[in-house]
Scaffold this active site. Structure first.
Site, PDB file in Angstrom:
ATOM      1  N   ASP A 177      39.807  40.415  63.215  1.00  0.00           N
ATOM      2  CA  ASP A 177      40.072  39.221  62.956  1.00  0.00           C
ATOM      3  C   ASP A 177      39.187  38.542  62.047  1.00  0.00           C
ATOM      4  O   ASP A 177      37.729  38.802  62.303  1.00  0.00           O
ATOM      5  CB  ASP A 177      40.162  38.358  64.168  1.00  0.00           C
ATOM      6  CG  ASP A 177      40.639  36.853  64.220  1.00  0.00           C
ATOM      7  OD1 ASP A 177      41.780  36.780  64.124  1.00  0.00           O
ATOM      8  OD2 ASP A 177      39.681  36.148  64.266  1.00  0.00           O
ATOM      9  N   ASN A 185      39.897  28.074  54.982  1.00  0.00           N
ATOM     10  CA  ASN A 185      41.135  27.626  54.496  1.00  0.00           C
ATOM     11  C   ASN A 185      41.069  26.235  54.285  1.00  0.00           C
ATOM     12  O   ASN A 185      41.229  25.601  53.157  1.00  0.00           O
ATOM     13  CB  ASN A 185      42.496  27.860  55.274  1.00  0.00           C
ATOM     14  CG  ASN A 185      43.304  28.951  54.754  1.00  0.00           C
ATOM     15  OD1 ASN A 185      43.200  29.434  53.734  1.00  0.00           O
ATOM     16  ND2 ASN A 185      44.247  29.821  55.486  1.00  0.00           N
ATOM     17  N   HIS A 190      44.247  27.085  50.567  1.00  0.00           N
ATOM     18  CA  HIS A 190      45.022  28.024  50.868  1.00  0.00           C
ATOM     19  C   HIS A 190      45.130  29.158  49.634  1.00  0.00           C
ATOM     20  O   HIS A 190      45.281  30.253  49.917  1.00  0.00           O
ATOM     21  CB  HIS A 190      46.557  27.653  51.003  1.00  0.00           C
ATOM     22  CG  HIS A 190      46.547  26.910  52.608  1.00  0.00           C
ATOM     23  ND1 HIS A 190      46.425  27.597  53.556  1.00  0.00           N
ATOM     24  CD2 HIS A 190      46.582  25.594  52.711  1.00  0.00           C
ATOM     25  CE1 HIS A 190      46.583  26.556  54.676  1.00  0.00           C
ATOM     26  NE2 HIS A 190      46.710  25.544  54.179  1.00  0.00           N
ATOM     27  N   ASP A 194      44.394  32.980  50.486  1.00  0.00           N
ATOM     28  CA  ASP A 194      45.363  34.234  50.397  1.00  0.00           C
ATOM     29  C   ASP A 194      44.583  35.192  49.555  1.00  0.00           C
ATOM     30  O   ASP A 194      44.659  36.399  49.908  1.00  0.00           O
ATOM     31  CB  ASP A 194      46.334  33.737  49.433  1.00  0.00           C
ATOM     32  CG  ASP A 194      47.366  32.769  50.344  1.00  0.00           C
ATOM     33  OD1 ASP A 194      47.295  32.597  51.453  1.00  0.00           O
ATOM     34  OD2 ASP A 194      48.167  32.185  49.270  1.00  0.00           O
ATOM     35  N   GLU A 221      45.580  36.242  60.020  1.00  0.00           N
ATOM     36  CA  GLU A 221      44.110  36.393  59.638  1.00  0.00           C
ATOM     37  C   GLU A 221      43.842  37.848  60.408  1.00  0.00           C
ATOM     38  O   GLU A 221      42.695  38.159  60.325  1.00  0.00           O
ATOM     39  CB  GLU A 221      42.920  35.391  59.424  1.00  0.00           C
ATOM     40  CG  GLU A 221      42.625  35.132  60.913  1.00  0.00           C
ATOM     41  CD  GLU A 221      43.292  33.893  61.466  1.00  0.00           C
ATOM     42  OE1 GLU A 221      42.873  33.161  62.277  1.00  0.00           O
ATOM     43  OE2 GLU A 221      44.491  33.550  61.231  1.00  0.00           O
TER      44      GLU A 221
END
Length: 305
Positions: A177, A185, A190, A194, A221
């Site tokens: 994780d 984010n 974002h 990404d 994630e």
């Protein structure tokens, strides 16, 4: 020339008649690579090799193991079950054909055969297989990172669990994780989020050293790895390299409470697969270990040892 040849689909011809093999091989070599087997046992070995056939032309009447038995075994093996089989045989009764189709064959070619018809049918079924594989690869791939997705993870885990049960061997799972990714984010946007996930996924994939090891995006994630044959020590080693390799990316994370760069928490577990152990218990144990790693401050590895 060799590269062009390697891109051609591969057809496996299984027949105990050298003449039939010669005629079929000559008809197919302009468009396909060709392998041959003169008996069922050799055909079964060739069908699961790394250079797997895209189609099998299978004679029915062979000594020791007939084509029906070969086809049955091909369809029972996870590695060869999706390879299309065309029976090439003098047996042309409705009952014989129905038996072949019931075993999983896609077509029948009756001897004596007309080579342009053989070529046309092989071409058709190879194209159908390649299109099906393309669609399946799209379904099994995560759009953002390009690595396998959770659906593919579930499929691989099921295959490896069954294999480990048959052999009584170790199987490990690691769950990864990205720490404080929501804050990343929110702070960086974002687009960079990404990009961060793509970099993390590449780092995880590059960590794996053995051909059988597998990593997928599990959701959001979170990532998951299947490690066949890995005991607790082996799983811990991979988990530690996951954590170290992501930290070594040095992706700035000003809002993380774990470090000033993007890090991951990893939970792992491993068992010797046996009928008394539920396969989901392995994933559940890795998930509990991940929860422990996150609760202990993140940017760390936890396992049951």
């Amino acid at each position: 020339m060799e590269d062009l040849q390697a891109k051609k689909p591969l057809v496996l011809i299984v027949d105990d008649s050298p003449l039939n093999i010669q005629v079929l091989g000559e008809a197919l070599r302009s468009e396909f690579r060709v392998k041959v087997a003169s008996n069922g046992a050799l055909a079964l070995r060739l069908a699961v090799e790394e250079d797997q056939p895209d189609l099998i032309l299978l004679d029915i009447m062979m000594p020791e193991m007939d084509g029906y038995e070969v086809c049955r075994r091909l369809k029972e093996d996870a590695k060869s079950k999706n390879v299309p089989v065309i029976f090439v045989t003098a047996k042309n009764t409705g009952e014989e054909m129905a038996r072949g189709f019931a075993l999983g064959a896609v077509d029948y070619i009756v001897k004596p055969f007309y080579t342009p018809v053989v070529l046309a049918r092989v071409r058709t079924h190879v194209n159908l297989k390649l299109k099906a594989e393309l669609l399946e690869s799209l379904v099994m791939r995560d759009d953002l990172t390009g690595i396998p997705n959770r659906r593919h993870f579930n499929e691989i885990f099921e295959i490896e669990w069954r294999r480990a049960q048959r052999t009584g061997s170790w199987l490990a799972v690691a769950l990864v994780d990205v720490d404080h990714f929501k804050q990343y984010n929110d702070h960086y946007g974002h687009g960079l989020g990404d990009q961060c996930l793509r970099q993390v996924s590449n780092a995880l994939v590059s960590t794996l050293l053995r051909p059988g090891d597998f990593v997928a995006r599990y959701g959001g994630e979170e990532f998951a790895a299947v490690l066949p044959g890995a005991d607790l020590a082996g799983a811990r080693d991979v988990a530690q390299r996951f954590r170290a390799n992501v930290a070594d990316l040095r992706i700035e994370h000003a809002c993380s409470k774990a470090a000033d760069v993007v890090t991951v928490s990893v939970g792992y577990a491993a068992v010797v697969a046996c009928p008394e152990v539920a396969r989901q218990s392995l994933v559940d144990m890795a998930d509990r270990m991940l929860y422990r790693a996150k609760g202990g401050g993140r940017n760390r590895v936890c396992g049951p040892d």
